[in-house]
Design an enzyme around this catalytic site. Structure first.
Site, PDB file in Angstrom:
ATOM      1  N   TYR A  24     -34.900 -10.150 -27.424  1.00 30.04           N
ATOM      2  CA  TYR A  24     -35.032 -11.426 -28.143  1.00 30.04           C
ATOM      3  C   TYR A  24     -36.512 -11.745 -28.356  1.00 30.04           C
ATOM      4  O   TYR A  24     -36.921 -12.223 -29.409  1.00 30.04           O
ATOM      5  CB  TYR A  24     -34.344 -12.539 -27.339  1.00 30.04           C
ATOM      6  CG  TYR A  24     -34.585 -13.931 -27.874  1.00 30.04           C
ATOM      7  CD1 TYR A  24     -34.197 -14.282 -29.172  1.00 30.04           C
ATOM      8  CD2 TYR A  24     -35.211 -14.904 -27.082  1.00 30.04           C
ATOM      9  CE1 TYR A  24     -34.434 -15.555 -29.665  1.00 30.04           C
ATOM     10  CE2 TYR A  24     -35.438 -16.185 -27.568  1.00 30.04           C
ATOM     11  CZ  TYR A  24     -35.051 -16.502 -28.864  1.00 30.04           C
ATOM     12  OH  TYR A  24     -35.294 -17.765 -29.353  1.00 30.04           O
ATOM     13  N   PRO A  77     -44.199 -22.883 -31.948  1.00 31.63           N
ATOM     14  CA  PRO A  77     -42.884 -23.299 -31.441  1.00 31.63           C
ATOM     15  C   PRO A  77     -42.039 -22.085 -31.063  1.00 31.63           C
ATOM     16  O   PRO A  77     -41.942 -21.129 -31.833  1.00 31.63           O
ATOM     17  CB  PRO A  77     -42.263 -24.049 -32.627  1.00 31.63           C
ATOM     18  CG  PRO A  77     -43.015 -23.600 -33.841  1.00 31.63           C
ATOM     19  CD  PRO A  77     -44.380 -23.203 -33.378  1.00 31.63           C
ATOM     20  N   TYR A 129     -36.062 -28.015 -36.703  1.00 32.95           N
ATOM     21  CA  TYR A 129     -35.102 -27.362 -37.595  1.00 32.95           C
ATOM     22  C   TYR A 129     -34.110 -28.427 -38.015  1.00 32.95           C
ATOM     23  O   TYR A 129     -33.575 -29.163 -37.170  1.00 32.95           O
ATOM     24  CB  TYR A 129     -34.339 -26.255 -36.858  1.00 32.95           C
ATOM     25  CG  TYR A 129     -35.097 -24.984 -36.660  1.00 32.95           C
ATOM     26  CD1 TYR A 129     -35.646 -24.291 -37.734  1.00 32.95           C
ATOM     27  CD2 TYR A 129     -35.253 -24.437 -35.390  1.00 32.95           C
ATOM     28  CE1 TYR A 129     -36.337 -23.100 -37.555  1.00 32.95           C
ATOM     29  CE2 TYR A 129     -35.936 -23.250 -35.195  1.00 32.95           C
ATOM     30  CZ  TYR A 129     -36.473 -22.598 -36.286  1.00 32.95           C
ATOM     31  OH  TYR A 129     -37.139 -21.418 -36.098  1.00 32.95           O
ATOM     32  N   SER A 232     -47.149 -18.217 -42.111  1.00 34.66           N
ATOM     33  CA  SER A 232     -46.358 -17.535 -41.076  1.00 34.66           C
ATOM     34  C   SER A 232     -45.200 -16.793 -41.723  1.00 34.66           C
ATOM     35  O   SER A 232     -44.650 -17.243 -42.736  1.00 34.66           O
ATOM     36  CB  SER A 232     -45.804 -18.577 -40.086  1.00 34.66           C
ATOM     37  OG  SER A 232     -44.985 -17.960 -39.106  1.00 34.66           O
ATOM     38  N   HIS A 234     -42.845 -16.025 -39.427  1.00 34.68           N
ATOM     39  CA  HIS A 234     -41.974 -16.233 -38.267  1.00 34.68           C
ATOM     40  C   HIS A 234     -42.061 -15.043 -37.306  1.00 34.68           C
ATOM     41  O   HIS A 234     -41.077 -14.671 -36.664  1.00 34.68           O
ATOM     42  CB  HIS A 234     -40.529 -16.436 -38.729  1.00 34.68           C
ATOM     43  CG  HIS A 234     -39.749 -17.437 -37.936  1.00 34.68           C
ATOM     44  ND1 HIS A 234     -39.434 -18.680 -38.404  1.00 34.68           N
ATOM     45  CD2 HIS A 234     -39.216 -17.376 -36.680  1.00 34.68           C
ATOM     46  CE1 HIS A 234     -38.733 -19.333 -37.485  1.00 34.68           C
ATOM     47  NE2 HIS A 234     -38.595 -18.565 -36.426  1.00 34.68           N
ATOM     48  N   ARG A 237     -39.471 -12.338 -37.902  1.00 28.80           N
ATOM     49  CA  ARG A 237     -38.106 -12.562 -37.409  1.00 28.80           C
ATOM     50  C   ARG A 237     -37.181 -13.141 -38.468  1.00 28.80           C
ATOM     51  O   ARG A 237     -35.998 -13.318 -38.227  1.00 28.80           O
ATOM     52  CB  ARG A 237     -38.145 -13.507 -36.193  1.00 28.80           C
ATOM     53  CG  ARG A 237     -38.932 -12.933 -35.047  1.00 28.80           C
ATOM     54  CD  ARG A 237     -39.323 -13.992 -34.037  1.00 28.80           C
ATOM     55  NE  ARG A 237     -38.247 -14.441 -33.188  1.00 28.80           N
ATOM     56  CZ  ARG A 237     -37.841 -13.842 -32.077  1.00 28.80           C
ATOM     57  NH1 ARG A 237     -38.436 -12.729 -31.693  1.00 28.80           N
ATOM     58  NH2 ARG A 237     -36.874 -14.346 -31.342  1.00 28.80           N
TER      59      ARG A 237
HETATM   60  C1  LIG Z   1     -38.720 -15.882 -29.060  1.00 27.16           C
HETATM   61  C2  LIG Z   1     -39.233 -16.602 -30.283  1.00 27.16           C
HETATM   62  C3  LIG Z   1     -38.669 -17.825 -30.648  1.00 27.16           C
HETATM   63  C4  LIG Z   1     -39.159 -18.511 -31.752  1.00 27.16           C
HETATM   64  N1  LIG Z   1     -38.657 -19.758 -32.067  1.00 27.16           N
HETATM   65  C5  LIG Z   1     -39.194 -20.460 -33.092  1.00 27.16           C
HETATM   66  C6  LIG Z   1     -38.780 -21.807 -33.345  1.00 27.16           C
HETATM   67  O1  LIG Z   1     -37.955 -22.382 -32.638  1.00 27.16           O
HETATM   68  N2  LIG Z   1     -39.346 -22.438 -34.409  1.00 27.16           N
HETATM   69  C7  LIG Z   1     -40.283 -21.843 -35.213  1.00 27.16           C
HETATM   70  O2  LIG Z   1     -40.766 -22.466 -36.157  1.00 27.16           O
HETATM   71  N3  LIG Z   1     -40.705 -20.594 -34.971  1.00 27.16           N
HETATM   72  C8  LIG Z   1     -40.203 -19.900 -33.931  1.00 27.16           C
HETATM   73  N4  LIG Z   1     -40.680 -18.643 -33.660  1.00 27.16           N
HETATM   74  C9  LIG Z   1     -41.775 -18.096 -34.448  1.00 27.16           C
HETATM   75  C10 LIG Z   1     -43.109 -18.498 -33.804  1.00 27.16           C
HETATM   76  O3  LIG Z   1     -43.289 -19.883 -33.862  1.00 27.16           O
HETATM   77  C11 LIG Z   1     -44.298 -17.822 -34.507  1.00 27.16           C
HETATM   78  O4  LIG Z   1     -44.264 -18.102 -35.878  1.00 27.16           O
HETATM   79  C12 LIG Z   1     -44.322 -16.311 -34.286  1.00 27.16           C
HETATM   80  O5  LIG Z   1     -43.954 -15.991 -32.963  1.00 27.16           O
HETATM   81  C13 LIG Z   1     -45.707 -15.769 -34.579  1.00 27.16           C
HETATM   82  O6  LIG Z   1     -45.761 -14.389 -34.520  1.00 27.16           O
HETATM   83  P1  LIG Z   1     -46.180 -13.573 -33.193  1.00 27.16           P
HETATM   84  O7  LIG Z   1     -45.018 -13.684 -32.251  1.00 27.16           O
HETATM   85  O8  LIG Z   1     -46.371 -12.192 -33.700  1.00 27.16           O
HETATM   86  O9  LIG Z   1     -47.411 -14.223 -32.636  1.00 27.16           O
HETATM   87  C14 LIG Z   1     -40.200 -17.951 -32.539  1.00 27.16           C
HETATM   88  C15 LIG Z   1     -40.759 -16.727 -32.152  1.00 27.16           C
HETATM   89  C16 LIG Z   1     -40.298 -16.055 -31.027  1.00 27.16           C
HETATM   90  C17 LIG Z   1     -40.958 -14.757 -30.624  1.00 27.16           C
END
Ligand SMILES: Cc1cc2nc3c(=O)[nH]c(=O)nc-3n(C[C@H](O)[C@H](O)[C@H](O)COP(=O)(O)O)c2cc1C
Length: 356
Positions: A24, A77, A129, A232, A234, A237
């Protein structure tokens, strides 16, 4: 915590997590090419250092939305962050406050945003969200303002939940997953520029739009009164086959043209990565997976230690580039090159592969 390097933190995180939680953390959507491209993009830049500048004092502090940042780093976040360490968003809040950076608290993590605000007072940004209608959103924003959040962040790259095959194959659903999906799966999908206009017209809290990937949307954000543009993908993801965020950054910076701060995340794992983002015009850089790894390695103390190491790395990079203040970082200090090794999510921690 006596971690000496970020490698040790990642290694400890892996030892502490079961396979479902590890996947995850590191996983992405579909082929995970967006994850890999984030690293490929960062590894495609090398520095052009300058010498014979006095770097006996290096200043890496800045601010965002009036909040001081000891280093230009943000804690993005993270939904369900409590699976990495039971304190969840509250542990992240403690580390952020103790070190002196800003946390973005996700609406889909525990404890809830009002509880974190009460237990760990201090400047913080709330990320939402949309899972119900506009009235529900309005109520939450009003409560976030009341709780003292200094910014409201709307994540707009999650129109629908992506296919993360590591999770699908194991049947893993993050505990807060049900809070992302509304019953008819469409509140996030229905969001549009009217949502932005509505928030700007109704609330007196800075609005951050997270998930901007191109100049056209960045320009529209600024025209719509958005206070911070957050580049970003994400962490790779959500949409697969995106550009690296570091590659999307320059056109966004150009479109925004200094009118509002620009922040970026996606693949940034080291102090030198942060410096690269700043050279290309970001005001601050988010480090999402590093935040997760540190939480998994040892909660707030490990996250605090990770931030100290990143601070050391940023200041070391700046000194060795002949730069003593963030304002002097600029694109002429970098040049494009070919990455040395295949890109993957942990490529910035190469000693892991050697068993350290
Ligand atoms: C486990 C996990 C959960 C995440 N949950 C959210 C979230 O709830 N809201 C959101 O805007 N981004 C979420 N993200 C994205 C992160 O905020 C961020 O954009 C991303 O991790 C940046 O990339 P990096 O992991 O390569 O630093 C999540 C990322 C991860 C790894």
């Amino acid at each position: 915590m006596d971690f000496r390097t970020l490698h040790e933190i990642a290694k400890q995180a892996k030892a502490n997590l079961n396979k479902a939680h590890w996947d995850y953390l590191i996983g992405g959507a579909d082929t995970e090419s967006s994850v890999k491209r984030n690293r490929y993009g960062l590894d495609s830049w090398v520095f052009r250092p300058r010498v014979l500048n006095d770097v006996s004092e290096v200043n890496a502090s800045t601010e965002l939305l009036g909040a001081p940042l000891r280093i230009p780093v943000l804690l993005p976040p993270i939904g369900s962050v409590q699976v990495f360490e039971e304190g969840g968003g509250e542990s992240v809040a403690s580390a952020a406050r103790e070190f002196g950076v800003l946390q973005f608290l996700s609406s889909v993590c525990l404890p809830d945003f009002d509880v974190v605000a009460e237990r760990v007072p201090g400047p913080r940004i709330f990320q939402l969200y949309l899972v119900k209608d506009q009235g529900w959103m309005d109520d939450i924003i009003a409560r976030a303002v009341e709780c003292g959040y200094i910014g409201f962040c709307l994540t707009v790259d999650t129109q629908t939940y992506s296919r993360r095959e590591r999770d699908i194959l194991k049947g893993f659903v993050p505990p807060s997953g049900s809070r992302i999906e509304d019953p008819d799966h469409s509140s996030q999908a229905r969001m549009n520029w009217d949502t932005v206009a509505h928030i700007k017209g109704s609330f007196d809290i800075p609005l951050i739009i997270k998930g901007v990937a191109v100049a056209e949307d960045a320009k529209r954000c600024v025209e719509s009164g958005v206070d911070v543009v957050y580049v970003s993908n994400h962490g790779g993801r959500q949409l697969d086959h995106t550009r690296a965020c570091i590659d999307a950054l320059p056109e966004v910076v150009e479109a925004v043209d200094g009118r509002v701060p620009v922040i970026v995340d996606g693949g940034f794992m080291r102090g030198a990565d942060v410096v690269k983002g700043l050279c290309l015009g970001a005001d601050a850089v988010g480090m999402g997976r590093l935040e997760c790894l540190a939480m998994a390695a040892g909660g707030a103390p490990a996250l605090l230690r990770a931030l100290e190491i990143v601070e050391h790395e940023i200041k070391t990079s700046m000194a060795l580039m002949g730069i003593n203040d963030l304002k002097d970082l600029n694109p002429s200090l970098m040049e494009r090159t070919q990455p040395l090794t295949p890109s993957h999510v942990l490529a910035a921690l190469p000693l892991l592969e050697e068993g350290y």
